[in-house]
Design a protein around this motif. Structure first.
Motif, PDB file in Angstrom:
ATOM      1  N   VAL A 133      -1.724   1.533  -4.992  1.00  0.00           N
ATOM      2  CA  VAL A 133      -1.802   0.275  -4.265  1.00  0.00           C
ATOM      3  C   VAL A 133      -1.342  -0.840  -5.202  1.00  0.00           C
ATOM      4  O   VAL A 133      -1.790  -0.912  -6.349  1.00  0.00           O
ATOM      5  CB  VAL A 133      -3.248  -0.008  -3.777  1.00  0.00           C
ATOM      6  CG1 VAL A 133      -3.332  -1.359  -3.070  1.00  0.00           C
ATOM      7  CG2 VAL A 133      -3.719   1.113  -2.855  1.00  0.00           C
ATOM      8  N   VAL A 134      -0.434  -1.683  -4.712  1.00  0.00           N
ATOM      9  CA  VAL A 134       0.028  -2.828  -5.482  1.00  0.00           C
ATOM     10  C   VAL A 134      -0.797  -4.040  -5.060  1.00  0.00           C
ATOM     11  O   VAL A 134      -0.861  -4.381  -3.876  1.00  0.00           O
ATOM     12  CB  VAL A 134       1.526  -3.109  -5.242  1.00  0.00           C
ATOM     13  CG1 VAL A 134       1.995  -4.282  -6.102  1.00  0.00           C
ATOM     14  CG2 VAL A 134       2.368  -1.863  -5.498  1.00  0.00           C
ATOM     15  N   LEU A 135      -1.440  -4.659  -6.047  1.00  0.00           N
ATOM     16  CA  LEU A 135      -2.217  -5.872  -5.829  1.00  0.00           C
ATOM     17  C   LEU A 135      -1.604  -6.996  -6.652  1.00  0.00           C
ATOM     18  O   LEU A 135      -0.784  -6.754  -7.544  1.00  0.00           O
ATOM     19  CB  LEU A 135      -3.671  -5.667  -6.272  1.00  0.00           C
ATOM     20  CG  LEU A 135      -4.473  -4.573  -5.586  1.00  0.00           C
ATOM     21  CD1 LEU A 135      -5.865  -4.462  -6.214  1.00  0.00           C
ATOM     22  CD2 LEU A 135      -4.574  -4.840  -4.091  1.00  0.00           C
ATOM     23  N   ALA A 136      -2.043  -8.219  -6.381  1.00  0.00           N
ATOM     24  CA  ALA A 136      -1.690  -9.363  -7.207  1.00  0.00           C
ATOM     25  C   ALA A 136      -2.985 -10.041  -7.624  1.00  0.00           C
ATOM     26  O   ALA A 136      -3.917 -10.166  -6.814  1.00  0.00           O
ATOM     27  CB  ALA A 136      -0.805 -10.333  -6.442  1.00  0.00           C
ATOM     28  N   ASP A 176       0.856  -1.187   0.000  1.00  0.00           N
ATOM     29  CA  ASP A 176       0.000   0.000   0.000  1.00  0.00           C
ATOM     30  C   ASP A 176       0.885   1.228   0.000  1.00  0.00           C
ATOM     31  O   ASP A 176       1.546   1.522   0.999  1.00  0.00           O
ATOM     32  CB  ASP A 176      -0.915  -0.011   1.223  1.00  0.00           C
ATOM     33  CG  ASP A 176      -2.013   1.023   1.140  1.00  0.00           C
ATOM     34  OD1 ASP A 176      -1.831   2.042   0.435  1.00  0.00           O
ATOM     35  OD2 ASP A 176      -3.055   0.814   1.784  1.00  0.00           O
ATOM     36  N   ARG A 177       0.932   1.920  -1.112  1.00  0.00           N
ATOM     37  CA  ARG A 177       1.788   3.097  -1.276  1.00  0.00           C
ATOM     38  C   ARG A 177       0.990   4.402  -1.259  1.00  0.00           C
ATOM     39  O   ARG A 177       1.457   5.421  -1.742  1.00  0.00           O
ATOM     40  CB  ARG A 177       2.555   3.006  -2.595  1.00  0.00           C
ATOM     41  CG  ARG A 177       3.484   1.826  -2.695  1.00  0.00           C
ATOM     42  CD  ARG A 177       4.702   2.064  -1.808  1.00  0.00           C
ATOM     43  NE  ARG A 177       5.668   1.003  -1.927  1.00  0.00           N
ATOM     44  CZ  ARG A 177       6.844   1.125  -2.523  1.00  0.00           C
ATOM     45  NH1 ARG A 177       7.195   2.248  -3.069  1.00  0.00           N
ATOM     46  NH2 ARG A 177       7.660   0.110  -2.542  1.00  0.00           N
ATOM     47  N   ARG A 178      -0.242   4.357  -0.707  1.00  0.00           N
ATOM     48  CA  ARG A 178      -1.046   5.581  -0.609  1.00  0.00           C
ATOM     49  C   ARG A 178      -0.459   6.501   0.441  1.00  0.00           C
ATOM     50  O   ARG A 178      -0.053   6.054   1.523  1.00  0.00           O
ATOM     51  CB  ARG A 178      -2.499   5.246  -0.256  1.00  0.00           C
ATOM     52  CG  ARG A 178      -3.243   4.556  -1.381  1.00  0.00           C
ATOM     53  CD  ARG A 178      -4.631   4.160  -0.967  1.00  0.00           C
ATOM     54  NE  ARG A 178      -4.565   2.898  -0.213  1.00  0.00           N
ATOM     55  CZ  ARG A 178      -5.599   2.107  -0.002  1.00  0.00           C
ATOM     56  NH1 ARG A 178      -6.799   2.433  -0.465  1.00  0.00           N
ATOM     57  NH2 ARG A 178      -5.447   0.992   0.671  1.00  0.00           N
ATOM     58  N   CYS A 216      -0.787  -2.288 -10.369  1.00  0.00           N
ATOM     59  CA  CYS A 216      -0.886  -1.114  -9.504  1.00  0.00           C
ATOM     60  C   CYS A 216      -2.176  -0.373  -9.803  1.00  0.00           C
ATOM     61  O   CYS A 216      -2.525  -0.182 -10.967  1.00  0.00           O
ATOM     62  CB  CYS A 216       0.296  -0.167  -9.722  1.00  0.00           C
ATOM     63  SG  CYS A 216       1.856  -0.843  -9.135  1.00  0.00           S
ATOM     64  N   ILE A 217      -2.860   0.039  -8.749  1.00  0.00           N
ATOM     65  CA  ILE A 217      -4.079   0.824  -8.895  1.00  0.00           C
ATOM     66  C   ILE A 217      -3.746   2.253  -8.499  1.00  0.00           C
ATOM     67  O   ILE A 217      -3.373   2.533  -7.357  1.00  0.00           O
ATOM     68  CB  ILE A 217      -5.224   0.277  -8.008  1.00  0.00           C
ATOM     69  CG1 ILE A 217      -5.420  -1.227  -8.228  1.00  0.00           C
ATOM     70  CG2 ILE A 217      -6.506   1.061  -8.277  1.00  0.00           C
ATOM     71  CD1 ILE A 217      -5.739  -1.632  -9.644  1.00  0.00           C
TER      72      ILE A 217
END
Length: 132
Positions: A110-113, A99-101, A121-122
């Motif tokens: 936000v990095v998801l998989a 979570d880079r927010r 990334c969102i």
């Protein structure tokens, strides 16, 4: 007229149909009408067709993902918010990676998989960025 040389972005997958369904929900690109569960290749194509926008192709492979992606997609939701999109994708089976927010909620991503571990990334949505 410029033609984008990238036709597809290809993902290896243990279950191409399941991963394609997830990415269809991410992108809004439908599964090609000739493709079905159990096929070794599943194609998502933007509809209506948009010149220069590559499709996403999912190909069955025998091995699970074992290392970090060297390439990933950055997703800018066209509607809603980044946080709504993150919540929706988590509900579809994505996993939170990082979570880079920023604390103010304005900057960051936000990095998801996806269900097979491919990172994405969102970012803040087009609406949040004032683009629409």
């Amino acid at each position: 007229m410029f033609l984008n040389p990238v036709r597809h972005i290809t993902f290896d997958a243990l279950d191409p149909y399941a991963v394609a369904r997830f990415w269809s929900a991410v992108t809004g690109f439908p599964i090609h009408p000739d493709d079905e569960e159990g096929d070794d290749e599943i194609l998502l194509e933007p509809q209506p067709a948009r010149p220069g926008v590559p499709g996403l192709l999912f190909i069955r492979v025998p091995d699970a993902k074992s290392v970090k992606n060297r390439v990933h997609l950055d997703i800018q939701p066209p509607t809603g918010t980044r946080d709504e999109t993150v919540d929706r994708l988590l509900g579809l089976g994505a996993k939170l990676v990082d979570d880079r927010r920023a604390p103010d909620g304005v900057m960051g991503w936000v990095v998801l998989a996806d269900p097979e571990g491919n990172e994405l990334c969102i970012e803040r949505s087009a609406v949040e960025r004032g683009l629409v």
